[in-house]
Design an enzyme around this catalytic site. Structure first.
Site, PDB file in Angstrom:
ATOM      1  CB  SER A 178      36.694  43.351  43.273  1.00 37.34           C
ATOM      2  OG  SER A 178      37.581  43.771  44.289  1.00 37.34           O
ATOM      3  CE1 TYR A 191      40.646  39.905  41.082  1.00 38.93           C
ATOM      4  CE2 TYR A 191      40.704  41.957  42.328  1.00 38.93           C
ATOM      5  CZ  TYR A 191      40.169  40.705  42.110  1.00 38.93           C
ATOM      6  OH  TYR A 191      39.154  40.249  42.925  1.00 38.93           O
TER       7      TYR A 191
END
Length: 286
Positions: A178, A191
């Site tokens: 990401s 995350y």
């Protein structure tokens, strides 16, 4: 908030994983304008989180390129069935397998079922993930931390270990990281940490498998309109989702899928340990 900052209608889903069929507007994840050219003809593929979002778009693009596909999903039966039907309409085989990839035994079973169904495994796409925003690190419980790492990182170790004996020279492993791995996220500490770990895992695994001729790369999407978004953030956050990137809008899963196709195909035969960045123009120096 100005009108220009609004990118999506307000909406919220109260359960994770989210449901793509409940989103408005529906994400572009069906490969409507994608034209395959046989670049993955005869290949066997396993994609985690393949029921919706980026995973669905990748699965359909791979099918359009001639691959048979197994998709793993947690419990989103309707989305998984729709993806399977779309792949079968392309004339390819698809096995939709319900599986909690946070469990190592389940990952071993997932690989075995893929091999039983498709007869081979050439490409492993580690894509599934979960995220749970918190205002402070003090709000992240040990249970949440362990679960996020188990789903996002440990599963990649489990699946690669299970798949490796069946991967031949020229096989591909593609991991979804990401943009948060590079720029961070104040409300997604755990995350973002998992996504940073995935970058390091990709680079290290590529070195480990180079002598075997197995290529390992990753894709680091920016803000993409997937079920993870309305099932994670509140309505105001969803309404502004993607407005802060240079292109001024969220991306669609179909805009990310070609990066995976490139890394799975012969066009990337001299690339390993690298990360592609379909992120709306944000420069991350990664």
């Amino acid at each position: 908030m100005s009108e220009q900052e609004t990118t999506l209608p307000r909406q919220r889903q109260d359960r994770q994983p989210g449901r793509e069929h409940e989103m408005e507007p529906a994400p572009e994840s069906w490969g409507k304008n994608y034209v395959g050219s046989g670049r993955l003809a005869g290949k066997g593929v396993l994609i985690t989180g393949g029921d919706s979002g980026i995973g669905r778009a990748v699965a359909i693009a791979f099918a359009k390129e001639g691959a048979d596909v197994a998709i793993a999903y947690l419990e989103e039966e309707r989305d998984a069935a729709a993806t399977r039907a779309a792949i079968e309409r392309e004339g390819r085989r698809c096995e939709a397998i319900r599986c909690d990839i946070a469990d190592e035994d389940a990952c071993r079973d997932l690989v075995e079922r893929t091999l039983h169904s498709l007869g081979r495994l050439d490409i492993l796409v580690n894509n599934a993930a979960e995220q749970h925003p918190r205002k402070s690190i003090a709000d992240i419980s040990a249970e949440q931390l362990q679960r996020t790492f188990a789903t996002n990182v440990f599963s990649m170790f489990y699946l690669v270990k299970a798949a490796l004996p069946h991967l031949q020279r020229g096989a591909r492993i593609i991991n979804t990281t990401s943009v948060t791995a590079y720029r961070g996220s104040p409300q997604l500490l755990d995350y973002s940490a998992t996504k940073g770990a995935i970058v390091s895992f990709t680079r290290s695994l590529s070195l480990s498998l180079a002598e075997r001729g197995i290529l390992v790369n990753a894709v680091a999407p920016g803000p993409i309109w997937t079920p993870l978004i309305p099932s994670t953030f509140d309505e105001k956050k969803v309404e502004r989702f993607g407005a802060d990137v240079p292109l001024g809008r969220p991306g669609e899963p179909d805009e990310v899928a070609p990066s995976f196709v490139f890394l799975a195909s012969d066009a990337s035969s001299y690339m390993s340990g690298q990360v592609l960045h379909p992120n709306g123009g944000e420069v991350v120096n990664g």
